[in-house]
Design a protein around this motif. Sequence first.
Motif, mmCIF file in Angstrom:
data_model
loop_
_atom_site.group_PDB
_atom_site.id
_atom_site.type_symbol
_atom_site.label_atom_id
_atom_site.label_comp_id
_atom_site.label_asym_id
_atom_site.label_seq_id
_atom_site.Cartn_x
_atom_site.Cartn_y
_atom_site.Cartn_z
ATOM 1 N N ASN A 166 0.635 -1.281 -0.051
ATOM 2 C CA ASN A 166 0.142 0.146 -0.256
ATOM 3 C C ASN A 166 0.701 1.227 0.446
ATOM 4 O O ASN A 166 1.878 1.606 0.763
ATOM 5 C CB ASN A 166 -0.751 0.183 0.860
ATOM 6 N N ASP A 167 0.886 2.257 -0.997
ATOM 7 C CA ASP A 167 1.172 3.937 -1.605
ATOM 8 C C ASP A 167 0.538 4.589 -0.510
ATOM 9 O O ASP A 167 0.743 5.764 -1.078
ATOM 10 C CB ASP A 167 1.902 3.640 -2.017
ATOM 11 N N ILE A 168 -0.740 4.103 -0.490
ATOM 12 C CA ILE A 168 -2.593 5.095 -0.111
ATOM 13 C C ILE A 168 -2.475 5.833 0.817
ATOM 14 O O ILE A 168 -2.708 4.989 2.256
ATOM 15 C CB ILE A 168 -3.237 4.565 -0.630
ATOM 16 N N GLU A 169 -2.244 6.905 0.825
ATOM 17 C CA GLU A 169 -1.920 7.685 2.561
ATOM 18 C C GLU A 169 -3.644 7.868 2.736
ATOM 19 O O GLU A 169 -4.349 7.264 2.496
ATOM 20 C CB GLU A 169 -1.520 8.963 1.967
ATOM 21 N N GLY A 170 -3.135 7.688 4.401
ATOM 22 C CA GLY A 170 -4.207 7.360 4.982
ATOM 23 C C GLY A 170 -5.087 5.511 4.994
ATOM 24 O O GLY A 170 -5.830 6.087 5.718
ATOM 25 N N THR A 239 -5.061 13.955 -8.504
ATOM 26 C CA THR A 239 -4.631 13.113 -9.943
ATOM 27 C C THR A 239 -4.719 14.589 -10.616
ATOM 28 O O THR A 239 -5.329 15.335 -11.331
ATOM 29 C CB THR A 239 -5.445 12.360 -10.793
ATOM 30 N N ASP A 240 -2.856 14.701 -11.290
ATOM 31 C CA ASP A 240 -2.509 16.200 -12.629
ATOM 32 C C ASP A 240 -3.090 15.532 -13.446
ATOM 33 O O ASP A 240 -3.450 14.241 -14.214
ATOM 34 C CB ASP A 240 -0.776 16.172 -12.439
ATOM 35 N N THR A 241 -2.910 16.666 -14.986
ATOM 36 C CA THR A 241 -3.315 16.405 -16.545
ATOM 37 C C THR A 241 -2.262 15.042 -16.870
ATOM 38 O O THR A 241 -3.260 14.209 -17.677
ATOM 39 C CB THR A 241 -3.507 17.416 -16.899
ATOM 40 N N ASP A 242 -1.289 14.826 -16.332
ATOM 41 C CA ASP A 242 -0.400 13.753 -16.845
ATOM 42 C C ASP A 242 -0.021 12.455 -16.278
ATOM 43 O O ASP A 242 0.591 11.963 -16.342
ATOM 44 C CB ASP A 242 0.744 14.888 -17.383
ATOM 45 N N GLU A 243 -1.492 12.093 -15.606
ATOM 46 C CA GLU A 243 -1.284 11.593 -14.175
ATOM 47 C C GLU A 243 -2.868 10.650 -14.580
ATOM 48 O O GLU A 243 -3.674 11.201 -15.362
ATOM 49 C CB GLU A 243 -1.290 11.434 -12.780
ATOM 50 N N TYR A 244 -2.661 9.304 -14.589
ATOM 51 C CA TYR A 244 -4.145 8.506 -14.603
ATOM 52 C C TYR A 244 -4.273 7.466 -13.224
ATOM 53 O O TYR A 244 -3.020 6.981 -13.197
ATOM 54 C CB TYR A 244 -4.256 8.405 -15.558
ATOM 55 N N TRP A 245 -5.228 6.678 -13.054
ATOM 56 C CA TRP A 245 -5.389 5.344 -12.441
ATOM 57 C C TRP A 245 -5.394 4.690 -13.145
ATOM 58 O O TRP A 245 -6.505 4.633 -14.544
ATOM 59 C CB TRP A 245 -6.184 5.610 -10.971
ATOM 60 N N LYS A 246 -5.048 3.475 -12.823
ATOM 61 C CA LYS A 246 -5.399 2.079 -13.757
ATOM 62 C C LYS A 246 -6.273 0.949 -12.501
ATOM 63 O O LYS A 246 -5.224 1.106 -11.074
ATOM 64 C CB LYS A 246 -5.034 1.439 -14.951
ATOM 65 N N VAL A 247 -6.331 -0.131 -12.651
ATOM 66 C CA VAL A 247 -6.995 -1.212 -12.390
ATOM 67 C C VAL A 247 -6.192 -2.314 -12.696
ATOM 68 O O VAL A 247 -6.995 -2.408 -14.037
ATOM 69 C CB VAL A 247 -8.485 -1.512 -11.681
ATOM 70 N N LYS A 248 -6.076 -3.397 -12.116
ATOM 71 C CA LYS A 248 -5.290 -4.512 -13.063
ATOM 72 C C LYS A 248 -5.253 -6.000 -12.359
ATOM 73 O O LYS A 248 -5.109 -5.954 -11.179
ATOM 74 C CB LYS A 248 -3.872 -4.123 -13.030
ATOM 75 N N THR A 249 -5.236 -6.674 -12.830
ATOM 76 C CA THR A 249 -5.578 -7.979 -12.195
ATOM 77 C C THR A 249 -4.902 -9.136 -13.482
ATOM 78 O O THR A 249 -5.954 -9.127 -14.387
ATOM 79 C CB THR A 249 -7.320 -8.459 -11.770
ATOM 80 N N LEU A 410 -4.442 -1.517 -7.767
ATOM 81 C CA LEU A 410 -4.693 -0.562 -8.439
ATOM 82 C C LEU A 410 -3.040 0.718 -8.753
ATOM 83 O O LEU A 410 -2.655 1.034 -7.357
ATOM 84 C CB LEU A 410 -5.089 0.637 -7.115
ATOM 85 N N GLN A 411 -2.886 1.698 -9.694
ATOM 86 C CA GLN A 411 -2.256 1.465 -9.590
ATOM 87 C C GLN A 411 -1.895 2.997 -10.174
ATOM 88 O O GLN A 411 -3.211 3.679 -11.038
ATOM 89 C CB GLN A 411 -0.524 1.181 -10.634
ATOM 90 N N LYS A 412 -1.150 4.366 -9.980
ATOM 91 C CA LYS A 412 -1.608 5.241 -10.303
ATOM 92 C C LYS A 412 -0.317 5.304 -11.660
ATOM 93 O O LYS A 412 1.139 5.299 -10.418
ATOM 94 C CB LYS A 412 -1.318 6.530 -8.958
ATOM 95 N N LYS A 413 -0.439 5.976 -12.149
ATOM 96 C CA LYS A 413 0.909 6.095 -13.577
ATOM 97 C C LYS A 413 1.026 7.549 -13.535
ATOM 98 O O LYS A 413 0.600 8.259 -13.725
ATOM 99 C CB LYS A 413 0.893 5.404 -14.056
ATOM 100 N N ARG A 414 2.050 8.025 -13.888
ATOM 101 C CA ARG A 414 2.568 9.341 -14.643
ATOM 102 C C ARG A 414 2.884 9.042 -16.295
ATOM 103 O O ARG A 414 3.704 8.156 -16.945
ATOM 104 C CB ARG A 414 3.246 10.236 -13.744
ATOM 105 N N LYS A 421 5.609 6.136 -15.843
ATOM 106 C CA LYS A 421 5.957 6.113 -14.445
ATOM 107 C C LYS A 421 5.064 5.618 -13.726
ATOM 108 O O LYS A 421 4.514 6.302 -12.845
ATOM 109 C CB LYS A 421 7.187 7.403 -14.073
ATOM 110 N N LYS A 422 5.416 4.673 -12.405
ATOM 111 C CA LYS A 422 4.687 3.732 -11.362
ATOM 112 C C LYS A 422 4.467 5.164 -10.306
ATOM 113 O O LYS A 422 5.740 5.426 -9.799
ATOM 114 C CB LYS A 422 4.080 2.808 -10.842
ATOM 115 N N GLN A 423 3.534 5.939 -9.881
ATOM 116 C CA GLN A 423 3.602 6.629 -8.595
ATOM 117 C C GLN A 423 3.297 6.013 -6.970
ATOM 118 O O GLN A 423 3.883 6.502 -6.494
ATOM 119 C CB GLN A 423 2.798 7.907 -9.176
ATOM 120 N N LYS A 424 2.467 4.748 -7.668
ATOM 121 C CA LYS A 424 1.429 4.625 -6.403
ATOM 122 C C LYS A 424 1.037 3.588 -6.710
ATOM 123 O O LYS A 424 0.826 3.621 -7.795
ATOM 124 C CB LYS A 424 0.858 5.266 -5.358
#
Length: 497
Positions: A166-170, A239-249, A410-414, A421-424
Amino acid sequence: MIRLLVLPAFVCFIFSTNLSAQIQDSVQMLMGVVLDSATQKPLPYANIYSVTKKKGVISNEDGRYSIDISDLGPKDTLRFQYIGYKSRNLSISQLSENTTVYLPEEIVDLNEMVVYGSAPDARTIVENVLEHKDENYKKTTSRRQTFVRQKYINRVEHIGFDYKKNDIEGLKTTDFKNVAKNFPKITTSFSDYLIDIYTDKTLEDSVKVDPIRYVMLKEKDMVEVEQFLEIFEREFAKTDTDEYWKVKTGILSEKLDLGDTTQSARDSADAGKIKVKYTNWRVRYQLKYPTLENDDFWEFLHKPRKYAFKLIGGTRVNGEDVYVIDFEPDNSGLYSGRLYISTNTYALIRADYQYAPGKDGLDFSLFGVTYAENAFSGSVLFEQHDGRYELKYFSRKRSNFLSFDRNVRLQKKRERFLFDKKQKELKIGLDVTFQQEATFELLVLKRQQIGQSAFERFDQPEYFKPIYVDQFNDQLWKGYTIIEPTKQMKEYRKRKN
């Protein structure tokens, strides 16, 4: 939508016999039931309408009806119609004494219907439905005032999380444990809504929706789940304009649409509003069913060789001669039921069918996912208007089983030039098993052809605000034409914490 994508676990979220007319304020409702006179069984989706006022309703799945008679006098007449049964005209005065209406079956031998000549065999009749589909069900640019009912019952057998990374704050391990512990074993959702549906004949799958009234039975408040999801919403909002989230299994992955995670959207959610685009998507998806194009739902039309058809007789529907055909699986067919097909145009007027005894739908188990459709029933009704057949009503009920036991990321990428690049990252083992029963009913109340420019001018609103209730009651839709709520809906109360 985002919540369902992030955590698949959260997918798993009679009156007396004789009823007299009820008067509430200025609205007078007549409520009763339509039964088969021989078997005493209810006749679902019967047509009840005023002969003089040209307004009407459809009975529910239990054969029960409710109609506003405020503008009708004692001598005014209601007509009760059910395809394959003899119609009855009853005055308001007669119905005030007994609102239970019995209809006798009226399917005659083909030899008694002179217009037939010699009827073709049953399979040939059925094969002609799709042959004449385009000319019978012509597309129009229109606005249809429509009543929709959705019902979901989810029975959760098991839900569990295996916390891995887990890299999700809180977000803490205890959050997952609390959700697993407190998630309700049964969740129920009832939604009734009245909407205008705009369709464009020139564009495939083009639909706009204008909500008029929306009533939702809000389930038990799930504080732990809501707090859990708020953590993700706060992360998505960063999430910034050059970032996105994706779900992966495994090798499967999907980007999340974060369009509703802005501050204004979250403020609207706090105010109890819902995005109209989600209702649009749901209605657009369901409206594909009565087009007869899906060869899974309409297998007996697309693959008639799998079925045995029996021409049992004929009847009349709104002055039109109709074949009555029963069918059941012959080889590998899935459904059994009854069809009503025009003798002149070969239009399918009505179909009532379900999985045949011993038959099930899609069933697979692969890589930790097990899915089985164990019950289905469908009913559709078309009416003829100006030489074409228009949808009046349809109902679709499904019951399925789902077991999901897989690792989910659940991944946050730039975004970058070569490799993003994977952020979280959040990685969990998700183990959930549940049963779901789902019903979708749609009744067209009014229809109006409109011009292309009128369709283009209409702007679908962004949000609507539902009326949230703890229990359904007759006051919620006073003065509106709807499908009578079922006994189950009337008696259900929201569970308290």
